[in-house]
Design a protein around this motif. Structure first.
Motif, PDB file in Angstrom:
ATOM      1  N   ASP A   1      37.143  40.175  36.892  1.00  7.20           N
ATOM      2  CA  ASP A   1      35.782  39.812  36.504  1.00  7.20           C
ATOM      3  C   ASP A   1      34.971  39.300  37.694  1.00  7.20           C
ATOM      4  N   GLU A   2      34.091  40.142  38.217  1.00  4.10           N
ATOM      5  CA  GLU A   2      33.262  39.742  39.343  1.00  4.10           C
ATOM      6  C   GLU A   2      31.988  39.127  38.803  1.00  4.10           C
ATOM      7  N   VAL A   3      31.611  37.999  39.373  1.00  2.01           N
ATOM      8  CA  VAL A   3      30.424  37.275  38.943  1.00  2.01           C
ATOM      9  C   VAL A   3      29.494  37.154  40.135  1.00  2.01           C
ATOM     10  N   GLU A   4      28.258  37.579  39.975  1.00  2.00           N
ATOM     11  CA  GLU A   4      27.289  37.466  41.064  1.00  2.00           C
ATOM     12  C   GLU A   4      26.799  36.024  41.141  1.00  2.00           C
TER      13      GLU A   4
ATOM     14  N   GLU B   1      18.317  29.753  52.121  1.00  2.00           N
ATOM     15  CA  GLU B   1      17.955  30.924  52.907  1.00  2.00           C
ATOM     16  C   GLU B   1      18.952  31.190  54.027  1.00  2.00           C
ATOM     17  N   ASP B   2      19.511  30.141  54.618  1.00  2.00           N
ATOM     18  CA  ASP B   2      20.437  30.278  55.734  1.00  2.00           C
ATOM     19  C   ASP B   2      21.854  30.603  55.290  1.00  2.00           C
ATOM     20  N   GLU B   3      22.073  30.634  54.020  1.00  3.87           N
ATOM     21  CA  GLU B   3      23.429  30.742  53.498  1.00  3.87           C
ATOM     22  C   GLU B   3      23.595  32.055  52.732  1.00  3.87           C
ATOM     23  N   VAL B   4      24.658  32.748  53.003  1.00  2.00           N
ATOM     24  CA  VAL B   4      24.966  33.969  52.279  1.00  2.00           C
ATOM     25  C   VAL B   4      26.308  33.753  51.600  1.00  2.00           C
ATOM     26  N   LYS B   5      26.337  33.901  50.302  1.00  2.00           N
ATOM     27  CA  LYS B   5      27.568  33.690  49.549  1.00  2.00           C
ATOM     28  C   LYS B   5      28.074  35.013  49.000  1.00  2.00           C
ATOM     29  N   PRO B   6      29.372  35.212  49.077  1.00  2.73           N
ATOM     30  CA  PRO B   6      29.938  36.427  48.496  1.00  2.73           C
ATOM     31  C   PRO B   6      29.991  36.325  46.976  1.00  2.73           C
ATOM     32  N   SER B   7      30.248  37.435  46.337  1.00  5.38           N
ATOM     33  CA  SER B   7      30.460  37.420  44.893  1.00  5.38           C
ATOM     34  C   SER B   7      31.734  36.644  44.586  1.00  5.38           C
ATOM     35  N   VAL B   8      31.806  36.144  43.393  1.00  7.93           N
ATOM     36  CA  VAL B   8      32.979  35.398  42.958  1.00  7.93           C
ATOM     37  C   VAL B   8      33.715  36.225  41.922  1.00  7.93           C
ATOM     38  N   ILE B   9      35.006  36.318  42.085  1.00  3.79           N
ATOM     39  CA  ILE B   9      35.853  36.991  41.112  1.00  3.79           C
ATOM     40  C   ILE B   9      36.614  35.912  40.364  1.00  3.79           C
TER      41      ILE B   9
ATOM     42  N   ALA C   1      45.938  27.756  26.307  1.00  7.68           N
ATOM     43  CA  ALA C   1      45.094  27.558  27.483  1.00  7.68           C
ATOM     44  C   ALA C   1      45.317  28.715  28.451  1.00  7.68           C
ATOM     45  N   GLU C   2      44.494  28.763  29.488  1.00 12.11           N
ATOM     46  CA  GLU C   2      44.684  29.782  30.508  1.00 12.11           C
ATOM     47  C   GLU C   2      44.531  29.178  31.890  1.00 12.11           C
ATOM     48  N   PHE C   3      45.184  29.834  32.849  1.00 11.62           N
ATOM     49  CA  PHE C   3      45.053  29.495  34.255  1.00 11.62           C
ATOM     50  C   PHE C   3      43.963  30.391  34.818  1.00 11.62           C
ATOM     51  N   LYS C   4      43.059  29.823  35.608  1.00 12.84           N
ATOM     52  CA  LYS C   4      41.977  30.612  36.192  1.00 12.84           C
ATOM     53  C   LYS C   4      41.970  30.427  37.710  1.00 12.84           C
ATOM     54  N   ALA C   5      41.706  31.507  38.412  1.00 11.65           N
ATOM     55  CA  ALA C   5      41.539  31.454  39.859  1.00 11.65           C
ATOM     56  C   ALA C   5      40.158  32.011  40.184  1.00 11.65           C
ATOM     57  N   TYR C   6      39.428  31.294  41.005  1.00 13.34           N
ATOM     58  CA  TYR C   6      38.115  31.731  41.463  1.00 13.34           C
ATOM     59  C   TYR C   6      38.287  32.243  42.889  1.00 13.34           C
ATOM     60  N   ILE C   7      37.968  33.500  43.118  1.00 11.61           N
ATOM     61  CA  ILE C   7      38.188  34.146  44.406  1.00 11.61           C
ATOM     62  C   ILE C   7      36.833  34.487  45.021  1.00 11.61           C
TER      63      ILE C   7
ATOM     64  N   ASP D   1      30.571  25.086  45.024  1.00  9.73           N
ATOM     65  CA  ASP D   1      29.460  25.818  44.400  1.00  9.73           C
ATOM     66  C   ASP D   1      29.869  27.161  43.812  1.00  9.73           C
ATOM     67  N   TYR D   2      31.031  27.641  44.163  1.00 11.47           N
ATOM     68  CA  TYR D   2      31.499  28.911  43.621  1.00 11.47           C
ATOM     69  C   TYR D   2      32.104  28.774  42.232  1.00 11.47           C
ATOM     70  N   ILE D   3      32.498  27.567  41.865  1.00  9.60           N
ATOM     71  CA  ILE D   3      33.242  27.461  40.609  1.00  9.60           C
ATOM     72  C   ILE D   3      32.597  26.636  39.521  1.00  9.60           C
ATOM     73  N   ILE D   4      31.652  25.775  39.842  1.00 10.11           N
ATOM     74  CA  ILE D   4      31.052  24.976  38.776  1.00 10.11           C
ATOM     75  C   ILE D   4      29.579  25.305  38.631  1.00 10.11           C
TER      76      ILE D   4
END
Length: 185
Positions: A48-51, A59-67, A85-91, A174-177
């Motif tokens: 599951d890729e999340v934009e 503006e100075d920051e470029v973030k990749p997509s999060v899976i 429950a489930e285990f989750k990994a944010y990539i 910032d990628y996970i919450i």
């Protein structure tokens, strides 16, 4: 005699919870490490890729997509003490941005009512002020060894409880919450 039984049962519970905490240690996962370190917990899939929301990026920051990859909690914690429950990994950019344990609630929020994740959190990281009430919603953040531990419980659509324990660090937070939902900067 009653005090002795209470002491013994409390001691046994403490030992079980303590050994469980060692076996299911989110803090042992290298945040920023290669995603291959969590593949066994998510069944090898990184689907599951999340934009990332462009409005939240400087503006100075470029973030990749999060899976977000998830797997059965028993892939990570063999004891099954978290219930459903489930285990989750944010990539992000092939690196582990964070990991989480999410309680999977259905109608009636039965899993959260058991307080299994909550009990684990307070035993491992400390008390959460005014959270004893079953209707409590909110979050708590701990700093532990260069990592950020975030526990939250909130209502979605005023009906379903979303309960999750996340581990990340300041670089990947910032990628996970959803910072504005938690009011956390």
């Amino acid at each position: 005699m009653i005090k002795m039984k209470l002491f013994i049962s409390t001691f046994v519970f403490y030992l079980a919870l303590n050994s469980f905490a060692i076996a299911c240690d989110l803090l042992s996962i290298d945040i920023g490490g290669d995603k291959s370190k969590v593949e066994e917990y998510v069944g090898g899939g990184f689907g599951d890729e999340v934009e990332v929301d462009e409005d939240e990026v400087d503006e100075d920051e470029v973030k990749p997509s999060v899976i977000i990859a998830s797997g059965d909690i028993e892939n990570f914690c063999k004891s099954g003490i978290f219930g459903f429950a489930e285990f989750k990994a944010y990539i992000a950019d092939d690196k582990i941005a964070g990991v989480a344990i999410e309680v999977l609630n259905g109608v009636g929020n039965e899993e959260s009512k058991k307080k299994l994740l909550y009990k684990y959190v307070v035993s491992k990281f400390g008390a959460i002020e005014n959270s004893e009430n079953a209707n409590w919603t909110g979050y708590k953040v701990w700093q532990v060894g260069g990592k950020e531990v975030i526990y939250y419980k909130m209502l979605d659509q005023k009906k379903y409880i979303i309960e999750e324990l996340q581990v990340t660090n300041s670089k990947f937070r910032d990628y996970i919450i959803v910072a504005d939902e938690l009011g956390y900067d």
